[in-house]
Design a protein around this motif. Structure first.
Motif, PDB file in Angstrom:
ATOM      1  N   GLN A   1      17.258  -2.513 -14.035  1.00  0.00           N
ATOM      2  CA  GLN A   1      17.324  -1.893 -12.977  1.00  0.00           C
ATOM      3  C   GLN A   1      15.976  -1.498 -12.663  1.00  0.00           C
ATOM      4  O   GLN A   1      14.895  -0.914 -13.164  1.00  0.00           O
ATOM      5  N   ALA A   2      15.445  -2.066 -11.410  1.00  0.00           N
ATOM      6  CA  ALA A   2      14.113  -1.671 -10.816  1.00  0.00           C
ATOM      7  C   ALA A   2      14.434  -1.227  -9.322  1.00  0.00           C
ATOM      8  O   ALA A   2      15.406  -1.626  -8.649  1.00  0.00           O
ATOM      9  N   SER A   3      13.491  -0.475  -8.969  1.00  0.00           N
ATOM     10  CA  SER A   3      13.562  -0.007  -7.386  1.00  0.00           C
ATOM     11  C   SER A   3      12.221   0.216  -6.810  1.00  0.00           C
ATOM     12  O   SER A   3      11.166   0.449  -7.463  1.00  0.00           O
ATOM     13  N   ILE A   4      12.172  -0.162  -5.590  1.00  0.00           N
ATOM     14  CA  ILE A   4      11.030   0.098  -4.519  1.00  0.00           C
ATOM     15  C   ILE A   4      11.121   0.822  -3.558  1.00  0.00           C
ATOM     16  O   ILE A   4      12.268   0.805  -2.739  1.00  0.00           O
ATOM     17  N   ASN A   5      10.283   2.031  -3.655  1.00  0.00           N
ATOM     18  CA  ASN A   5      10.310   3.051  -2.503  1.00  0.00           C
ATOM     19  C   ASN A   5       9.338   3.003  -1.604  1.00  0.00           C
ATOM     20  O   ASN A   5       8.140   2.840  -2.082  1.00  0.00           O
ATOM     21  N   LYS A   6       9.590   3.103  -0.380  1.00  0.00           N
ATOM     22  CA  LYS A   6       8.371   2.778   0.625  1.00  0.00           C
ATOM     23  C   LYS A   6       8.371   4.169   1.325  1.00  0.00           C
ATOM     24  O   LYS A   6       9.478   4.687   1.918  1.00  0.00           O
ATOM     25  N   ASN A   7       7.084   4.624   1.434  1.00  0.00           N
ATOM     26  CA  ASN A   7       6.682   5.870   2.099  1.00  0.00           C
ATOM     27  C   ASN A   7       5.750   5.734   3.099  1.00  0.00           C
ATOM     28  O   ASN A   7       4.482   5.651   2.764  1.00  0.00           O
TER      29      ASN A   7
ATOM     30  N   ILE B   1       0.714  -1.151   0.050  1.00  0.00           N
ATOM     31  CA  ILE B   1      -0.171  -0.178  -0.093  1.00  0.00           C
ATOM     32  C   ILE B   1       0.653   1.052   0.044  1.00  0.00           C
ATOM     33  O   ILE B   1       0.508   2.512  -0.443  1.00  0.00           O
ATOM     34  N   PHE B   2       2.001   1.222   0.654  1.00  0.00           N
ATOM     35  CA  PHE B   2       2.711   2.227   0.752  1.00  0.00           C
ATOM     36  C   PHE B   2       4.063   2.284   0.147  1.00  0.00           C
ATOM     37  O   PHE B   2       5.034   3.092   0.221  1.00  0.00           O
ATOM     38  N   SER B   3       4.216   1.604  -1.008  1.00  0.00           N
ATOM     39  CA  SER B   3       5.222   1.568  -1.913  1.00  0.00           C
ATOM     40  C   SER B   3       4.935   1.758  -3.109  1.00  0.00           C
ATOM     41  O   SER B   3       3.994   1.621  -3.759  1.00  0.00           O
ATOM     42  N   SER B   4       6.156   2.220  -4.034  1.00  0.00           N
ATOM     43  CA  SER B   4       5.846   2.672  -5.157  1.00  0.00           C
ATOM     44  C   SER B   4       7.009   2.014  -6.232  1.00  0.00           C
ATOM     45  O   SER B   4       8.162   1.960  -5.473  1.00  0.00           O
ATOM     46  N   ALA B   5       6.914   1.535  -7.315  1.00  0.00           N
ATOM     47  CA  ALA B   5       7.862   0.833  -8.178  1.00  0.00           C
ATOM     48  C   ALA B   5       8.376   1.670  -9.299  1.00  0.00           C
ATOM     49  O   ALA B   5       7.490   2.401  -9.836  1.00  0.00           O
TER      50      ALA B   5
END
Length: 210
Positions: free
Chosen positions: A50-56, A19-23
């Motif tokens: 190259q891939a990233s997961i950001n959690k906010n 829910i709080f992640s963006s890829a």
């Protein structure tokens, strides 16, 4: 070791985390075998992805803070005295309502003593037959006749201690038997707080018969 690979690449996650992640790049959330995955459809270039997961979690913190603020505000701003109205002992004659008892529950739900309490109840178009004392009720100190509102009953209580509850009741008989539903007006109670503020609380509406 497969520079021409095309397919799905996935990373396991949880419901809260998703829910709080963006890829980046954009991905889908897929549920398989009671597990959740962040899934990319990829095509390798030069054998590299190259891939990233950001959690906010800032929105979650904001929601929790707002919820705590709402709860605190409710307990600070809510009325320290409540009045709940209900009916009992309905007597019917030929399917018409011929007698009923009204019960008022007055409770101090604060941690301070409340003083100078006056309860006002109106009974429109009905004849007060008697005053019940069987459940610890007090006698009204005034019964007034009003041209439009019928009867107005008033009780006075010197004080209510913290968490103390009092029960008042009265019975009435209508001039004629009532067929169908009858709606009783809202009762009110005026009182003084520990800070010498004068406040008023109101009861619920009561519907009876039918």
């Amino acid at each position: 070791n497969n520079p021409d690979f095309e397919g799905a690449f996935r990373v396991e996650t949880t419901l809260l985390s998703s829910i709080f992640s963006s890829a980046n790049p954009k991905a889908e959330i897929v549920k398989e075998d009671d597990k959740r995955y962040i899934v990319w459809d990829v095509k390798l270039e030069n054998n590299i992805l190259q891939a990233s997961i950001n959690k906010n979690f800032v929105p979650l913190v904001v929601v929790i803070v707002l919820l705590i603020a709402v709860i605190i505000s409710y307990f600070v701003l809510r009325s320290p005295l409540t009045i709940r109205k209900e009916h009992s002992n309905l007597v019917k004659k030929d399917d018409g309502l011929s007698e009923m008892t009204v019960v008022l529950h007055i409770k101090n739900r604060s941690q301070s003593k409340l003083r100078d309490i006056e309860i006002t109840e109106s009974v429109p178009g009905l004849v007060v037959a008697e005053r019940e004392v069987s459940i610890g009720s007090l006698q009204p100190h005034k019964i007034l006749r009003h041209k439009k509102k019928g009867y107005i009953l008033k009780w006075n209580l010197e004080s209510l201690d913290a968490s103390e509850e009092r029960v008042l009741s009265y019975s009435f008989k209508p001039r004629v038997d009532i067929f169908g539903e009858i709606r009783l007006p809202i009762a009110s109670v005026m009182y003084s707080t520990a800070k010498h503020q004068t406040k008023t609380s109101y009861s619920n509406r009561v519907f009876a018969g039918g």
